[in-house]
Design a protein around this motif. Structure first.
Motif, PDB file in Angstrom:
ATOM      1  N   PRO A  91       0.813  -1.227   0.000  1.00 43.73           N
ATOM      2  CA  PRO A  91       0.000   0.000   0.000  1.00 43.73           C
ATOM      3  C   PRO A  91       0.840   1.267   0.000  1.00 43.73           C
ATOM      4  CG  PRO A  91      -0.775  -1.559   1.666  1.00 43.73           C
ATOM      5  CD  PRO A  91       0.516  -2.098   1.145  1.00 43.73           C
ATOM      6  N   GLU A  92       2.001   1.226   0.655  1.00 41.28           N
ATOM      7  CA  GLU A  92       2.834   2.428   0.750  1.00 41.28           C
ATOM      8  C   GLU A  92       3.655   2.686  -0.502  1.00 41.28           C
ATOM      9  OE1 GLU A  92       5.278  -0.998   2.481  1.00 41.28           O
ATOM     10  OE2 GLU A  92       3.181  -0.355   2.413  1.00 41.28           O
ATOM     11  N   GLY A  93       3.665   1.725  -1.429  1.00 41.57           N
ATOM     12  CA  GLY A  93       4.441   1.887  -2.653  1.00 41.57           C
ATOM     13  C   GLY A  93       3.734   2.755  -3.676  1.00 41.57           C
ATOM     14  N   GLU A  94       4.486   3.166  -4.694  1.00 45.02           N
ATOM     15  CA  GLU A  94       3.895   3.906  -5.812  1.00 45.02           C
ATOM     16  C   GLU A  94       3.217   2.912  -6.747  1.00 45.02           C
ATOM     17  OE1 GLU A  94       3.578   7.186  -6.286  1.00 45.02           O
ATOM     18  OE2 GLU A  94       4.402   7.324  -4.250  1.00 45.02           O
ATOM     19  N   PRO A  95       1.989   3.199  -7.182  1.00 45.54           N
ATOM     20  CA  PRO A  95       1.239   2.217  -7.964  1.00 45.54           C
ATOM     21  C   PRO A  95       1.945   1.743  -9.234  1.00 45.54           C
ATOM     22  CG  PRO A  95       0.135   4.355  -7.952  1.00 45.54           C
ATOM     23  CD  PRO A  95       1.186   4.395  -6.911  1.00 45.54           C
ATOM     24  N   ALA A  96       2.606   2.650  -9.961  1.00 42.42           N
ATOM     25  CA  ALA A  96       3.275   2.233 -11.194  1.00 42.42           C
ATOM     26  C   ALA A  96       4.362   1.210 -10.900  1.00 42.42           C
ATOM     27  CB  ALA A  96       3.867   3.444 -11.915  1.00 42.42           C
ATOM     28  N   GLU A  97       5.159   1.467  -9.887  1.00 43.12           N
ATOM     29  CA  GLU A  97       6.252   0.555  -9.548  1.00 43.12           C
ATOM     30  C   GLU A  97       5.722  -0.767  -8.989  1.00 43.12           C
ATOM     31  OE1 GLU A  97       8.843   2.620  -6.921  1.00 43.12           O
ATOM     32  OE2 GLU A  97       9.414   4.136  -8.392  1.00 43.12           O
ATOM     33  N   GLU A  98       4.703  -0.687  -8.144  1.00 42.94           N
ATOM     34  CA  GLU A  98       4.147  -1.901  -7.543  1.00 42.94           C
ATOM     35  C   GLU A  98       3.494  -2.790  -8.607  1.00 42.94           C
ATOM     36  OE1 GLU A  98       4.383  -2.880  -4.265  1.00 42.94           O
ATOM     37  OE2 GLU A  98       5.763  -1.183  -4.125  1.00 42.94           O
ATOM     38  N   LEU A  99       2.682  -2.190  -9.465  1.00 44.52           N
ATOM     39  CA  LEU A  99       1.993  -2.976 -10.492  1.00 44.52           C
ATOM     40  C   LEU A  99       2.971  -3.491 -11.542  1.00 44.52           C
ATOM     41  CD1 LEU A  99      -1.228  -0.812 -10.877  1.00 44.52           C
ATOM     42  CD2 LEU A  99      -1.081  -3.105  -9.882  1.00 44.52           C
ATOM     43  N   ALA A 100       3.970  -2.680 -11.904  1.00 47.36           N
ATOM     44  CA  ALA A 100       4.978  -3.140 -12.864  1.00 47.36           C
ATOM     45  C   ALA A 100       5.742  -4.329 -12.296  1.00 47.36           C
ATOM     46  CB  ALA A 100       5.931  -2.010 -13.215  1.00 47.36           C
ATOM     47  N   GLY A 101       6.072  -4.264 -11.012  1.00 49.96           N
ATOM     48  CA  GLY A 101       6.766  -5.382 -10.382  1.00 49.96           C
ATOM     49  C   GLY A 101       5.915  -6.637 -10.353  1.00 49.96           C
ATOM     50  N   TYR A 102       4.628  -6.458 -10.092  1.00 48.67           N
ATOM     51  CA  TYR A 102       3.717  -7.599 -10.074  1.00 48.67           C
ATOM     52  C   TYR A 102       3.609  -8.233 -11.455  1.00 48.67           C
ATOM     53  CZ  TYR A 102      -0.712 -10.158  -9.545  1.00 48.67           C
ATOM     54  OH  TYR A 102      -1.692 -11.135  -9.541  1.00 48.67           O
ATOM     55  N   ILE A 103       3.425  -7.406 -12.468  1.00 47.08           N
ATOM     56  CA  ILE A 103       3.326  -7.918 -13.842  1.00 47.08           C
ATOM     57  C   ILE A 103       4.605  -8.652 -14.225  1.00 47.08           C
ATOM     58  CG2 ILE A 103       3.157  -7.239 -16.273  1.00 47.08           C
ATOM     59  CD1 ILE A 103       1.316  -4.912 -15.256  1.00 47.08           C
ATOM     60  N   ARG A 104       5.738  -8.089 -13.854  1.00 55.51           N
ATOM     61  CA  ARG A 104       7.021  -8.715 -14.178  1.00 55.51           C
ATOM     62  C   ARG A 104       7.135 -10.096 -13.525  1.00 55.51           C
ATOM     63  NH1 ARG A 104      11.687  -7.796 -17.445  1.00 55.51           N
ATOM     64  NH2 ARG A 104      13.047  -9.506 -16.839  1.00 55.51           N
ATOM     65  N   GLN A 105       6.751 -10.187 -12.275  1.00 54.21           N
ATOM     66  CA  GLN A 105       6.805 -11.483 -11.602  1.00 54.21           C
ATOM     67  C   GLN A 105       5.912 -12.507 -12.297  1.00 54.21           C
ATOM     68  OE1 GLN A 105       6.935 -11.592  -7.096  1.00 54.21           O
ATOM     69  NE2 GLN A 105       6.351  -9.449  -7.394  1.00 54.21           N
ATOM     70  N   LYS A 106       4.725 -12.069 -12.712  1.00 54.57           N
ATOM     71  CA  LYS A 106       3.804 -12.993 -13.371  1.00 54.57           C
ATOM     72  C   LYS A 106       4.334 -13.446 -14.735  1.00 54.57           C
ATOM     73  CE  LYS A 106       0.044 -13.903 -12.386  1.00 54.57           C
ATOM     74  NZ  LYS A 106      -0.447 -15.190 -11.811  1.00 54.57           N
ATOM     75  N   ILE A 107       4.962 -12.546 -15.474  1.00 56.64           N
ATOM     76  CA  ILE A 107       5.559 -12.926 -16.754  1.00 56.64           C
ATOM     77  C   ILE A 107       6.680 -13.935 -16.530  1.00 56.64           C
ATOM     78  CG2 ILE A 107       6.999 -12.100 -18.669  1.00 56.64           C
ATOM     79  CD1 ILE A 107       4.170 -11.325 -19.136  1.00 56.64           C
ATOM     80  N   GLU A 108       7.522 -13.680 -15.542  1.00 52.45           N
ATOM     81  CA  GLU A 108       8.638 -14.588 -15.263  1.00 52.45           C
ATOM     82  C   GLU A 108       8.136 -15.952 -14.803  1.00 52.45           C
ATOM     83  OE1 GLU A 108      11.081 -12.431 -12.538  1.00 52.45           O
ATOM     84  OE2 GLU A 108      12.111 -11.304 -14.144  1.00 52.45           O
ATOM     85  N   MET A 109       7.054 -15.970 -14.054  1.00 53.52           N
ATOM     86  CA  MET A 109       6.483 -17.254 -13.643  1.00 53.52           C
ATOM     87  C   MET A 109       5.907 -18.008 -14.832  1.00 53.52           C
ATOM     88  SD  MET A 109       4.704 -16.310 -10.006  1.00 53.52           S
ATOM     89  CE  MET A 109       4.086 -17.965  -9.790  1.00 53.52           C
ATOM     90  N   SER A 110       5.286 -17.295 -15.760  1.00 50.87           N
ATOM     91  CA  SER A 110       4.777 -17.952 -16.969  1.00 50.87           C
ATOM     92  C   SER A 110       5.921 -18.529 -17.792  1.00 50.87           C
ATOM     93  CB  SER A 110       3.973 -16.956 -17.816  1.00 50.87           C
ATOM     94  OG  SER A 110       2.738 -16.672 -17.215  1.00 50.87           O
ATOM     95  N   ALA A 111       7.083 -17.876 -17.736  1.00 51.01           N
ATOM     96  CA  ALA A 111       8.254 -18.382 -18.444  1.00 51.01           C
ATOM     97  C   ALA A 111       8.827 -19.613 -17.767  1.00 51.01           C
ATOM     98  CB  ALA A 111       9.322 -17.289 -18.542  1.00 51.01           C
ATOM     99  N   SER A 112       8.889 -19.581 -16.448  1.00 52.01           N
ATOM    100  CA  SER A 112       9.569 -20.652 -15.703  1.00 52.01           C
ATOM    101  C   SER A 112       8.663 -21.828 -15.385  1.00 52.01           C
ATOM    102  CB  SER A 112      10.130 -20.087 -14.394  1.00 52.01           C
ATOM    103  OG  SER A 112      11.068 -19.065 -14.644  1.00 52.01           O
ATOM    104  N   TYR A 113       7.356 -21.565 -15.236  1.00 56.96           N
ATOM    105  CA  TYR A 113       6.441 -22.623 -14.798  1.00 56.96           C
ATOM    106  C   TYR A 113       5.192 -22.688 -15.682  1.00 56.96           C
ATOM    107  CZ  TYR A 113       9.423 -22.637 -10.707  1.00 56.96           C
ATOM    108  OH  TYR A 113      10.510 -22.726  -9.879  1.00 56.96           O
ATOM    109  N   PRO A 114       5.360 -22.856 -16.989  1.00 55.13           N
ATOM    110  CA  PRO A 114       4.177 -22.890 -17.862  1.00 55.13           C
ATOM    111  C   PRO A 114       3.250 -24.064 -17.566  1.00 55.13           C
ATOM    112  CG  PRO A 114       6.143 -23.590 -19.061  1.00 55.13           C
ATOM    113  CD  PRO A 114       6.610 -23.044 -17.750  1.00 55.13           C
ATOM    114  N   GLU A 115       3.820 -25.203 -17.162  1.00 54.47           N
ATOM    115  CA  GLU A 115       2.979 -26.359 -16.871  1.00 54.47           C
ATOM    116  C   GLU A 115       2.080 -26.089 -15.673  1.00 54.47           C
ATOM    117  OE1 GLU A 115       5.896 -29.464 -16.439  1.00 54.47           O
ATOM    118  OE2 GLU A 115       5.508 -30.198 -18.474  1.00 54.47           O
ATOM    119  N   ALA A 116       2.578 -25.344 -14.691  1.00 58.08           N
ATOM    120  CA  ALA A 116       1.769 -25.013 -13.519  1.00 58.08           C
ATOM    121  C   ALA A 116       0.583 -24.149 -13.918  1.00 58.08           C
ATOM    122  CB  ALA A 116       2.629 -24.294 -12.480  1.00 58.08           C
TER     123      ALA A 116
END
Length: 226
Positions: A91-116
């Protein structure tokens, strides 16, 4: 199994296991993930899971009493891992940075764990028979909590008014598309997330589309006139 998103405990793993037992459970669940994602629950067999894990069927059944028990443990782990990035929105973070970080994590997970991702999607499309209670409780509470974080950013004038739940759904849909439809993406582009350049291109494009749509500048401006 591999820890992701800062998680230190797997809820599908009972306490008090020896190191060897933990290793064997991980081998079984890794093998089960591949088998269930390729064959589905009905088509998967304990024999193939055991063979892929490098152990006998009787040894596997020491850890899990049935195919359903293996499936449930696999789904429990996937759900915990898949939700971990959403929990990191601050909540204390800036929305652009927080959401960009979240999207990045999700993309990396799709790359590393597509079967999941594919196994989770298949379970949900079949009516979520094994995980519906979790979706209706733990996941619902988490989405409500993080939706309030987004509502607070909106109220503070930090981003455009958007529906927080639909914003979260959009992030899920766009990022996991690259795992669930990787064969289509490869057929159309000749590349997928296993290509580091394509991963970067994907993360940049998806982040810009979603954040700009929410009234957030991305890439962030770093200086006067930029």
């Amino acid at each position: 199994m591999t820890e992701l998103g800062g998680q230190t405990q797997d809820p599908s793993k009972p306490a008090g296991l020896s190191r060897i037992q933990e290793k064997n459970r991980s081998l079984i669940l890794d093998a089960a993930l591949g088998e269930f994602s390729r064959k589905g629950f009905s088509g998967a067999t304990v024999e193939r899971i055991a063979a892929e894990a490098g152990m006998s069927k009787s040894n596997l059944l020491y850890y899990f009493s049935s195919k359903e028990a293996i499936y449930n443990a696999t789904l429990a782990h996937i759900l915990e891992v898949w939700l971990a990035p959403l929990k990191t929105l601050r909540p204390e973070g800036e929305p652009a940075e927080e959401l960009a970080g979240y999207i990045r994590q999700k993309i990396e997970m799709s790359a590393s764990y597509p079967e999941a991702s594919r196994l989770f999607a298949n379970e949900v499309m079949q009516g979520a028979p094994q995980i519906l209670p979790i979706l209706e409780t733990d996941l619902k509470r988490l989405v409500a909590e993080k939706s309030q974080v987004i509502e607070d950013w909106i109220a503070a004038g930090k981003m455009r008014r958007v529906n927080p739940v639909h914003l979260i759904f959009t992030i899920w849909a766009t990022t996991q598309h690259y795992a669930d439809f990787s064969f289509q993406i490869r057929a159309l582009t000749g590349r997928d997330l296993s290509d580091p350049d394509f991963l970067e291109e994907t993360a940049s494009a998806v982040t810009s589309l979603i954040l700009n749509g929410a009234g957030l500048d991305w890439p962030a401006k770093t200086g006067p006139g930029e």
